[in-house]
Design a protein around this motif. Sequence first.
Motif, PDB file in Angstrom:
ATOM      1  N   CYS A 264       0.857  -1.180   0.000  1.00 52.05           N
ATOM      2  CA  CYS A 264       0.000   0.000   0.000  1.00 52.05           C
ATOM      3  C   CYS A 264       0.896   1.233   0.000  1.00 52.05           C
ATOM      4  CB  CYS A 264      -0.949   0.023   1.196  1.00 52.05           C
ATOM      5  SG  CYS A 264      -0.154   0.249   2.799  1.00 52.05           S
ATOM      6  N   SER A 265       0.345   2.351  -0.385  1.00 50.89           N
ATOM      7  CA  SER A 265       1.107   3.604  -0.419  1.00 50.89           C
ATOM      8  C   SER A 265       1.169   4.225   0.968  1.00 50.89           C
ATOM      9  CB  SER A 265       0.464   4.592  -1.389  1.00 50.89           C
ATOM     10  OG  SER A 265       0.516   4.104  -2.716  1.00 50.89           O
ATOM     11  N   VAL A 266       2.306   4.823   1.285  1.00 47.55           N
ATOM     12  CA  VAL A 266       2.505   5.511   2.556  1.00 47.55           C
ATOM     13  C   VAL A 266       3.107   6.883   2.278  1.00 47.55           C
ATOM     14  CG1 VAL A 266       3.604   5.469   4.823  1.00 47.55           C
ATOM     15  CG2 VAL A 266       2.986   3.328   3.709  1.00 47.55           C
ATOM     16  N   ILE A 267       2.494   7.916   2.829  1.00 46.08           N
ATOM     17  CA  ILE A 267       3.103   9.240   2.827  1.00 46.08           C
ATOM     18  C   ILE A 267       3.902   9.361   4.115  1.00 46.08           C
ATOM     19  CG2 ILE A 267       2.723  11.726   2.749  1.00 46.08           C
ATOM     20  CD1 ILE A 267       0.052  11.168   1.368  1.00 46.08           C
ATOM     21  N   ALA A 268       5.205   9.597   4.003  1.00 48.33           N
ATOM     22  CA  ALA A 268       6.088   9.634   5.167  1.00 48.33           C
ATOM     23  C   ALA A 268       6.825  10.961   5.232  1.00 48.33           C
ATOM     24  CB  ALA A 268       7.089   8.484   5.099  1.00 48.33           C
ATOM     25  N   THR A 269       6.767  11.600   6.388  1.00 54.20           N
ATOM     26  CA  THR A 269       7.489  12.862   6.588  1.00 54.20           C
ATOM     27  C   THR A 269       8.664  12.633   7.537  1.00 54.20           C
ATOM     28  OG1 THR A 269       6.436  13.747   8.606  1.00 54.20           O
ATOM     29  CG2 THR A 269       5.212  13.952   6.529  1.00 54.20           C
ATOM     30  N   GLU A 270       9.636  13.544   7.476  1.00 53.22           N
ATOM     31  CA  GLU A 270      10.795  13.481   8.374  1.00 53.22           C
ATOM     32  C   GLU A 270      11.175  14.888   8.792  1.00 53.22           C
ATOM     33  OE1 GLU A 270      15.429  12.224   7.951  1.00 53.22           O
ATOM     34  OE2 GLU A 270      13.943  10.683   7.455  1.00 53.22           O
ATOM     35  N   THR A 271      11.491  15.052  10.084  1.00 52.84           N
ATOM     36  CA  THR A 271      11.811  16.363  10.639  1.00 52.84           C
ATOM     37  C   THR A 271      12.778  16.203  11.801  1.00 52.84           C
ATOM     38  OG1 THR A 271       9.517  17.006  10.181  1.00 52.84           O
ATOM     39  CG2 THR A 271      10.826  18.530  11.507  1.00 52.84           C
ATOM     40  N   ASN A 272      13.739  17.100  11.921  1.00 54.13           N
ATOM     41  CA  ASN A 272      14.585  17.164  13.104  1.00 54.13           C
ATOM     42  C   ASN A 272      13.928  18.088  14.118  1.00 54.13           C
ATOM     43  OD1 ASN A 272      16.591  15.509  11.977  1.00 54.13           O
ATOM     44  ND2 ASN A 272      17.561  17.248  10.965  1.00 54.13           N
ATOM     45  N   CYS A 273      13.582  17.553  15.283  1.00 52.27           N
ATOM     46  CA  CYS A 273      12.856  18.323  16.296  1.00 52.27           C
ATOM     47  C   CYS A 273      13.750  18.612  17.492  1.00 52.27           C
ATOM     48  CB  CYS A 273      11.618  17.556  16.755  1.00 52.27           C
ATOM     49  SG  CYS A 273      10.401  17.273  15.456  1.00 52.27           S
ATOM     50  N   ILE A 274      13.719  19.845  17.947  1.00 50.01           N
ATOM     51  CA  ILE A 274      14.460  20.274  19.131  1.00 50.01           C
ATOM     52  C   ILE A 274      13.497  21.030  20.032  1.00 50.01           C
ATOM     53  CG2 ILE A 274      16.366  21.642  20.031  1.00 50.01           C
ATOM     54  CD1 ILE A 274      17.791  21.262  17.381  1.00 50.01           C
ATOM     55  N   GLY A 275      13.447  20.611  21.315  1.00 47.46           N
ATOM     56  CA  GLY A 275      12.535  21.284  22.234  1.00 47.46           C
ATOM     57  C   GLY A 275      11.094  20.975  21.886  1.00 47.46           C
ATOM     58  N   GLN A 276      10.235  22.000  21.931  1.00 45.81           N
ATOM     59  CA  GLN A 276       8.823  21.820  21.617  1.00 45.81           C
ATOM     60  C   GLN A 276       8.555  22.272  20.191  1.00 45.81           C
ATOM     61  OE1 GLN A 276       5.985  23.121  24.549  1.00 45.81           O
ATOM     62  NE2 GLN A 276       4.326  23.262  23.072  1.00 45.81           N
ATOM     63  N   ASP A 277       8.488  21.313  19.287  1.00 48.36           N
ATOM     64  CA  ASP A 277       8.173  21.596  17.891  1.00 48.36           C
ATOM     65  C   ASP A 277       6.761  21.143  17.577  1.00 48.36           C
ATOM     66  OD1 ASP A 277      10.543  22.771  17.308  1.00 48.36           O
ATOM     67  OD2 ASP A 277      11.439  21.060  16.279  1.00 48.36           O
ATOM     68  N   SER A 278       6.138  21.806  16.603  1.00 47.34           N
ATOM     69  CA  SER A 278       4.800  21.443  16.150  1.00 47.34           C
ATOM     70  C   SER A 278       4.849  21.106  14.668  1.00 47.34           C
ATOM     71  CB  SER A 278       3.816  22.596  16.386  1.00 47.34           C
ATOM     72  OG  SER A 278       3.666  22.859  17.763  1.00 47.34           O
ATOM     73  N   LEU A 279       4.314  19.954  14.320  1.00 49.97           N
ATOM     74  CA  LEU A 279       4.232  19.513  12.931  1.00 49.97           C
ATOM     75  C   LEU A 279       2.760  19.499  12.547  1.00 49.97           C
ATOM     76  CD1 LEU A 279       6.678  16.477  13.228  1.00 49.97           C
ATOM     77  CD2 LEU A 279       7.234  18.878  12.771  1.00 49.97           C
ATOM     78  N   ILE A 280       2.381  20.405  11.660  1.00 49.89           N
ATOM     79  CA  ILE A 280       0.971  20.587  11.315  1.00 49.89           C
ATOM     80  C   ILE A 280       0.724  20.136   9.883  1.00 49.89           C
ATOM     81  CG2 ILE A 280      -0.895  22.279  11.044  1.00 49.89           C
ATOM     82  CD1 ILE A 280       0.477  23.951  13.205  1.00 49.89           C
ATOM     83  N   SER A 281      -0.368  19.430   9.686  1.00 49.66           N
ATOM     84  CA  SER A 281      -0.772  19.005   8.351  1.00 49.66           C
ATOM     85  C   SER A 281      -2.270  19.202   8.197  1.00 49.66           C
ATOM     86  CB  SER A 281      -0.391  17.545   8.095  1.00 49.66           C
ATOM     87  OG  SER A 281      -0.776  16.719   9.174  1.00 49.66           O
ATOM     88  N   GLY A 282      -2.685  19.470   6.956  1.00 47.94           N
ATOM     89  CA  GLY A 282      -4.082  19.725   6.672  1.00 47.94           C
ATOM     90  C   GLY A 282      -4.609  18.778   5.608  1.00 47.94           C
TER      91      GLY A 282
END
Length: 289
Positions: A264-282
């Motif tokens: 199946c298809s997967v949308i995958a994100t990657e981010t380097n987070c430091i402290g309190q980070d917010s990752l928002i998607s719509g």
Amino acid sequence: NVTKLALALSADSASESEEIDEDYQWYVMKKAPEVQTEDRVHYSKDAGMFWKGKTSDGAEVEIFFITAPLGYGPLAAHGHADALSFTMSVNGVPVFIDPGTGNYHQNRKWREYFRSTAAHNTMTAENESQSKSLGPFMWKNNYRVEIESDKMTETGFDLSARHYGYKKRFGLTHRRTLVFETEEGKLTLKDETLGCDGVTARQYFHLSPQCEAVQKSAKEFVIKGPTFEISVEFFDVRSVRLIMGDENMPLGFYSTHLGKREPCSVIATETNCIGQDSLISGFKIKNLK
């Protein structure tokens, strides 16, 4: 009911010889739980939060937010590490799906994959599961989930919860918030990394084979279903990839029956987070019926 549904989803629920029951199949393919009341959040402590309703253009939406315990007892027997995962269907068609059980004993690699956090629609830290595996059925650390919000709003709902599965290893608490606006037909998802001292966070969104994901730009996609389209946009992430059936990782598989798997298809994100980070998607739904 909702409890039976979550036990089927969040943990193994079938023997080697029997097929997955109807409650389980809704997440994997097309079945829906028997919840009659619309525009209301249904909650079970053994399962999670379920909502069904309609957008202003008539799209029928069902969303399940998993806040269940990891598994049975102190060793979380038969559990899958899927805290704060969610599934969604539109017009009766699954969009974001649960991967299923996979198998019990045939292949350790695939047993671990289908139990892992990366196989579910949630977030990992350093590509590790939310708990440490102790073999094909048990877990070392039974994480804790806390619900912060399960309220209806004038135009939809606001659901929020956190888990502590990464607290000891990375100092990280993962909080997820889901906000749905029926007038706009839009789901906003926010992942927060609370208290971490620098980790690589990855989000996964596993798609039903009945849907096709088309990448429009570096961080924008359109998910096409039989009677709907969903415009997807990711904010604050470093990179986004579309992956399907990668056996080396492994990533991008689901199972409708024990001993079987399909890509199946997967949308995958990657981010380097430091402290309190917010990752928002719509995720904005357009009804084509």
